[in-house]
Write a protein that holds these residues in place. Sequence first.
Motif, PDB file in Angstrom:
ATOM      1  N   PHE A   1       0.838  -1.207   0.000  1.00 33.59           N
ATOM      2  CA  PHE A   1       0.000   0.000   0.000  1.00 33.59           C
ATOM      3  C   PHE A   1       0.869   1.251   0.000  1.00 33.59           C
ATOM      4  CE2 PHE A   1      -2.934   3.219   0.900  1.00 33.59           C
ATOM      5  CZ  PHE A   1      -2.424   3.974   1.941  1.00 33.59           C
ATOM      6  N   LEU A   2       1.883   1.277   0.862  1.00 36.70           N
ATOM      7  CA  LEU A   2       2.759   2.447   0.967  1.00 36.70           C
ATOM      8  C   LEU A   2       3.416   2.748  -0.382  1.00 36.70           C
ATOM      9  CD1 LEU A   2       4.094   4.600   2.775  1.00 36.70           C
ATOM     10  CD2 LEU A   2       5.866   2.948   3.309  1.00 36.70           C
ATOM     11  N   ALA A   3       3.878   1.690  -1.045  1.00 33.45           N
ATOM     12  CA  ALA A   3       4.536   1.859  -2.352  1.00 33.45           C
ATOM     13  C   ALA A   3       3.557   2.429  -3.380  1.00 33.45           C
ATOM     14  CB  ALA A   3       5.095   0.533  -2.835  1.00 33.45           C
ATOM     15  N   LEU A   4       2.341   1.864  -3.411  1.00 34.85           N
ATOM     16  CA  LEU A   4       1.341   2.325  -4.380  1.00 34.85           C
ATOM     17  C   LEU A   4       0.929   3.771  -4.086  1.00 34.85           C
ATOM     18  CD1 LEU A   4      -0.475   1.494  -6.755  1.00 34.85           C
ATOM     19  CD2 LEU A   4      -2.204   0.792  -5.107  1.00 34.85           C
ATOM     20  N   TYR A   5       0.765   4.075  -2.807  1.00 39.26           N
ATOM     21  CA  TYR A   5       0.374   5.423  -2.367  1.00 39.26           C
ATOM     22  C   TYR A   5       1.409   6.448  -2.842  1.00 39.26           C
ATOM     23  CZ  TYR A   5      -0.839   9.114   1.068  1.00 39.26           C
ATOM     24  OH  TYR A   5      -1.181  10.290   1.696  1.00 39.26           O
ATOM     25  N   LEU A   6       2.678   6.131  -2.653  1.00 38.34           N
ATOM     26  CA  LEU A   6       3.735   7.068  -3.055  1.00 38.34           C
ATOM     27  C   LEU A   6       3.768   7.243  -4.576  1.00 38.34           C
ATOM     28  CD1 LEU A   6       6.597   6.075  -0.575  1.00 38.34           C
ATOM     29  CD2 LEU A   6       5.164   8.095  -0.509  1.00 38.34           C
ATOM     30  N   LEU A   7       3.483   6.172  -5.313  1.00 33.86           N
ATOM     31  CA  LEU A   7       3.429   6.281  -6.780  1.00 33.86           C
ATOM     32  C   LEU A   7       2.285   7.208  -7.211  1.00 33.86           C
ATOM     33  CD1 LEU A   7       4.072   2.711  -8.257  1.00 33.86           C
ATOM     34  CD2 LEU A   7       5.354   4.795  -8.729  1.00 33.86           C
ATOM     35  N   VAL A   8       1.136   7.019  -6.558  1.00 32.33           N
ATOM     36  CA  VAL A   8      -0.030   7.859  -6.887  1.00 32.33           C
ATOM     37  C   VAL A   8       0.279   9.328  -6.589  1.00 32.33           C
ATOM     38  CG1 VAL A   8      -2.401   8.392  -6.172  1.00 32.33           C
ATOM     39  CG2 VAL A   8      -1.751   6.029  -6.636  1.00 32.33           C
ATOM     40  N   ILE A   9       0.964   9.585  -5.474  1.00 33.59           N
ATOM     41  CA  ILE A   9       1.339  10.963  -5.109  1.00 33.59           C
ATOM     42  C   ILE A   9       2.202  11.578  -6.202  1.00 33.59           C
ATOM     43  CG2 ILE A   9       2.763  12.316  -3.487  1.00 33.59           C
ATOM     44  CD1 ILE A   9       0.020  11.560  -2.372  1.00 33.59           C
ATOM     45  N   ARG A  10       3.123  10.785  -6.735  1.00 30.94           N
ATOM     46  CA  ARG A  10       4.016  11.310  -7.786  1.00 30.94           C
ATOM     47  C   ARG A  10       3.229  11.641  -9.048  1.00 30.94           C
ATOM     48  NH1 ARG A  10       9.707   8.030  -8.061  1.00 30.94           N
ATOM     49  NH2 ARG A  10       9.886   7.527  -5.873  1.00 30.94           N
ATOM     50  N   TYR A  11       2.370  10.719  -9.446  1.00 29.21           N
ATOM     51  CA  TYR A  11       1.710  10.884 -10.740  1.00 29.21           C
ATOM     52  C   TYR A  11       0.499  11.799 -10.700  1.00 29.21           C
ATOM     53  CZ  TYR A  11       4.853   7.766 -13.100  1.00 29.21           C
ATOM     54  OH  TYR A  11       5.996   7.228 -13.664  1.00 29.21           O
ATOM     55  N   THR A  12       0.010  12.151  -9.524  1.00 29.46           N
ATOM     56  CA  THR A  12      -1.085  13.126  -9.436  1.00 29.46           C
ATOM     57  C   THR A  12      -0.564  14.525  -9.141  1.00 29.46           C
ATOM     58  OG1 THR A  12      -1.389  12.447  -7.136  1.00 29.46           O
ATOM     59  CG2 THR A  12      -2.900  11.513  -8.764  1.00 29.46           C
ATOM     60  N   ASN A  13       0.772  14.701  -9.264  1.00 29.81           N
ATOM     61  CA  ASN A  13       1.391  16.036  -9.109  1.00 29.81           C
ATOM     62  C   ASN A  13       1.083  16.687  -7.768  1.00 29.81           C
ATOM     63  OD1 ASN A  13       2.509  15.968 -11.695  1.00 29.81           O
ATOM     64  ND2 ASN A  13       0.600  16.704 -12.579  1.00 29.81           N
ATOM     65  N   VAL A  14       0.946  15.898  -6.738  1.00 28.26           N
ATOM     66  CA  VAL A  14       0.720  16.482  -5.411  1.00 28.26           C
ATOM     67  C   VAL A  14       2.066  16.971  -4.877  1.00 28.26           C
ATOM     68  CG1 VAL A  14      -0.083  16.061  -3.072  1.00 28.26           C
ATOM     69  CG2 VAL A  14      -1.184  14.900  -4.976  1.00 28.26           C
ATOM     70  N   VAL A  15       2.070  18.214  -4.417  1.00 28.60           N
ATOM     71  CA  VAL A  15       3.306  18.799  -3.887  1.00 28.60           C
ATOM     72  C   VAL A  15       3.560  18.234  -2.493  1.00 28.60           C
ATOM     73  CG1 VAL A  15       4.335  20.966  -3.097  1.00 28.60           C
ATOM     74  CG2 VAL A  15       3.054  20.906  -5.234  1.00 28.60           C
ATOM     75  N   VAL A  16       4.786  17.834  -2.258  1.00 31.81           N
ATOM     76  CA  VAL A  16       5.144  17.267  -0.949  1.00 31.81           C
ATOM     77  C   VAL A  16       5.651  18.398  -0.058  1.00 31.81           C
ATOM     78  CG1 VAL A  16       6.616  15.622   0.260  1.00 31.81           C
ATOM     79  CG2 VAL A  16       5.771  15.075  -2.022  1.00 31.81           C
ATOM     80  N   SER A  17       4.963  18.612   1.055  1.00 34.52           N
ATOM     81  CA  SER A  17       5.422  19.602   2.026  1.00 34.52           C
ATOM     82  C   SER A  17       5.703  18.865   3.331  1.00 34.52           C
ATOM     83  CB  SER A  17       4.347  20.671   2.240  1.00 34.52           C
ATOM     84  OG  SER A  17       3.190  20.088   2.794  1.00 34.52           O
ATOM     85  N   LEU A  18       6.240  19.599   4.290  1.00 35.41           N
ATOM     86  CA  LEU A  18       6.529  18.981   5.596  1.00 35.41           C
ATOM     87  C   LEU A  18       5.239  18.466   6.236  1.00 35.41           C
ATOM     88  CD1 LEU A  18       9.136  21.313   7.340  1.00 35.41           C
ATOM     89  CD2 LEU A  18       9.407  18.897   6.795  1.00 35.41           C
ATOM     90  N   GLU A  19       4.191  19.311   6.151  1.00 32.89           N
ATOM     91  CA  GLU A  19       2.910  18.908   6.739  1.00 32.89           C
ATOM     92  C   GLU A  19       2.381  17.645   6.064  1.00 32.89           C
ATOM     93  OE1 GLU A  19       3.731  21.951   6.013  1.00 32.89           O
ATOM     94  OE2 GLU A  19       3.220  23.269   7.665  1.00 32.89           O
ATOM     95  N   ALA A  20       2.577  17.576   4.740  1.00 33.55           N
ATOM     96  CA  ALA A  20       2.065  16.433   3.982  1.00 33.55           C
ATOM     97  C   ALA A  20       2.769  15.140   4.390  1.00 33.55           C
ATOM     98  CB  ALA A  20       2.231  16.682   2.483  1.00 33.55           C
ATOM     99  N   ILE A  21       4.043  15.227   4.727  1.00 35.63           N
ATOM    100  CA  ILE A  21       4.777  14.016   5.151  1.00 35.63           C
ATOM    101  C   ILE A  21       4.127  13.446   6.407  1.00 35.63           C
ATOM    102  CG2 ILE A  21       6.976  13.173   6.067  1.00 35.63           C
ATOM    103  CD1 ILE A  21       8.384  15.143   4.193  1.00 35.63           C
ATOM    104  N   PHE A  22       3.805  14.318   7.351  1.00 29.08           N
ATOM    105  CA  PHE A  22       3.161  13.851   8.588  1.00 29.08           C
ATOM    106  C   PHE A  22       1.749  13.333   8.300  1.00 29.08           C
ATOM    107  CE2 PHE A  22       6.022  14.835  12.068  1.00 29.08           C
ATOM    108  CZ  PHE A  22       6.930  15.687  11.478  1.00 29.08           C
ATOM    109  N   THR A  23       1.070  13.985   7.355  1.00 32.87           N
ATOM    110  CA  THR A  23      -0.268  13.518   6.981  1.00 32.87           C
ATOM    111  C   THR A  23      -0.183  12.136   6.343  1.00 32.87           C
ATOM    112  OG1 THR A  23      -0.846  15.811   6.545  1.00 32.87           O
ATOM    113  CG2 THR A  23      -2.351  14.153   5.723  1.00 32.87           C
ATOM    114  N   GLY A  24       0.846  11.926   5.535  1.00 36.01           N
ATOM    115  CA  GLY A  24       1.057  10.612   4.921  1.00 36.01           C
ATOM    116  C   GLY A  24       1.223   9.537   5.977  1.00 36.01           C
TER     117      GLY A  24
END
Lengths: 222, 501
Positions: free
Chosen positions: B390-413
């Motif tokens: 799941f973690l691997a798939l989630y990170l792939l989806v984040i990359r391909y949906t152009n979601v910007v990674v911020s510090l807050e987003a890391i904790f949300t992940g």
Amino acid sequence: MKNKAIYVFLIILIIAGAIVYTVKGLNKELNYSNRQQFEISAASTFDVSKVETIAKEVLSNRNVKVQKVERFNNALEIISTEISEDEKQNIINKVNEEYNETISNENINIISVPETRVKDILMPYILPIIITLTAVLLYFVLVYSKLGLKSVIFKGIAMPVLILLSYYSIIVILRIPFGRITNCIAVALYLLSIGTLAVCFQNKKEELIINIKNEDEKENDE
Amino acid sequence: MKNNKLKLFTEILVILVIVLISFVGIYTQKENRMENQVKEYQYSKDLDGYREVLLEVTKEESNNEDELESSDTASENKENNSENEDNEDNEDNAEDENKEETDSKNNYENYINSKKIIEKRLNLLGAQDYTISQNTENGAIYLQLPEDQETDHLLSNLLQIGKLEIKDSEDTSKVYVNNDNLKNVSTLYNSDTNGTIVYLKFEFNKEGKKTLKELSTGEYKTNPEETKDENEESEENEETNTVEAKAEVDSDESDETENETSSDENKEEKKDTQKKIILSIDENQLITTSFDDPIENGALNLSMNKATTDADSINNTLKSASTISSILKSGTMPLEYEIKQNSYIQTDINNDQLNKIYITLGAIFGISIIILIFKFKTKGIIAVIANIGFLALYLLVIRYTNVVVSLEAIFTGAIIVAINYLIVIDFLKMQENTKLINIFKSQIMKVMPIVLIAIVFSFVKATKLSTCGMFLFWGILVSMIYNYVLTRDMLIGKEVNIDEK
């Protein structure tokens, strides 16, 4: 009884935090404090950690940070709470020695950067949190009113608010540097508190439904 | 039984492939080097870098301060003379001090107002995730902006004064309408067969409306003959060949030419007497015109371009008009600022610090995995594989949906990974007589408040929270689909009745 004790403890913690904040304020990270900085650039590629060591030697007993400027790794920004002209000259001389450069002190000005107010830091978070809390509370009231309306509303408001305020109180009391990661953890705690409430309410509701079913079955058997 | 084992093995292989793609990548040779074909993450300014800008009040202010100082020294010189003059000087000093106090108070208010206007402009011009602070003693403003394609455009327009004036074209000291009369500015466009024209629409308040009506019906109303001439001129502009042909014909007949010359002179005289207004922004004239029709509705439409079908040109004009509109809507800057420093600063959150966060989160994840294995044995191991997948798939989806990674987003992940973990535990704890649909309903109810937060956060302007919202949204969606398609099959298989009965 146990819950009441926890609430009382949290309220005391929040009041203590408020008092400390009024008296001493927040211990802000260098990024958000009043600071002075200057830029140096040269032909060589700088090693941030080396220059930071030099800067920390000269600017002793102060917070010091060195950051890369532009994308070519040949310019750095040296930041501290206070930098005098002599200290600036000293740092430049030591960097020249380290990298065999001839960076001149002329045209390098020390810039004073004002602090960022807590209000400006927290403002982007406040309204969204209020809106989401209202939406979530409405959801809890609609779905879990059978568990006791007052209890649901009270817990729905109290838990996230108390957790967030307690967290910031701990930051203030323990003088933990208030920086960018502080608010990230606050957002995570907010989400955790809402998630925990949702799980608790749902589990209680399912228990209630099972109890009602069992009672109905008992009555039918009788 | 064999089929189940084969199916499980296939599912684990699929997860392994996803994990390899996500954490390692797909490398192909490109020009003598290996290039990862998997899309990179997009980072916010906290993790990538930002533009650091220092704005200072321009030195005209210091000239004013010099004048005050020089007036003080002049008054000090006077004190050396007679007592009467001393008394007068004392009064002058007191006045100067009062004036200084008033000036410093005004300066303070101007500094604060300037900061407010700059913040408004940042919001209207679409800046997200900025940090602003001000030195209230000298008015200097410090900005941190995300570095992207719009940063330079933003900076070039941020410090415009934004002074709108409608004034007499001959005597520019006669200003009829200014920013105080402006109610709203908006951008419009009109498309027809010739193309698209972009307009700036100025809407004025009651007073402005009244003034415009007076101007458009009074001395600035276009004379009828002027209208005719202007129509001829506009025809000239559109059809120059026709006008040139006319001139050639006229020159053959001198009487007619003389008549025309005299009539031209009359026309010129009339043109000279035609009063016109200038609409200017920061002393830049946008248009000089008289009014063909009376303006009753207090609105003025200013065309920004000629009709065109070129999409790029239209977009650029729309952007310019929108920028002007934002500047005017935010108010007039009381002070003039200049950019003292403008540099790109690389993030100070280096890989070491990020690795510390990842290691901490990874350690928590590791402990939870160990608990799973100890508690549920073989099924626990399968659950661990499912979680990692799941973690691997989630990170792939984040990359391909152009979601910007911020510090807050890391904790949300991290929160999303925790939610997924709890969903998997629900499957592990599921008893034989439990219906899957009930578990699904229960999980949806538990997750719904997080979905609500995700929706609200996704629409917030601040990048820090909008990235959180997107992380939550994609996390919950991927988790639900992944767990009910793959994890359920791996842990429960076909043993449980999925029907709603």
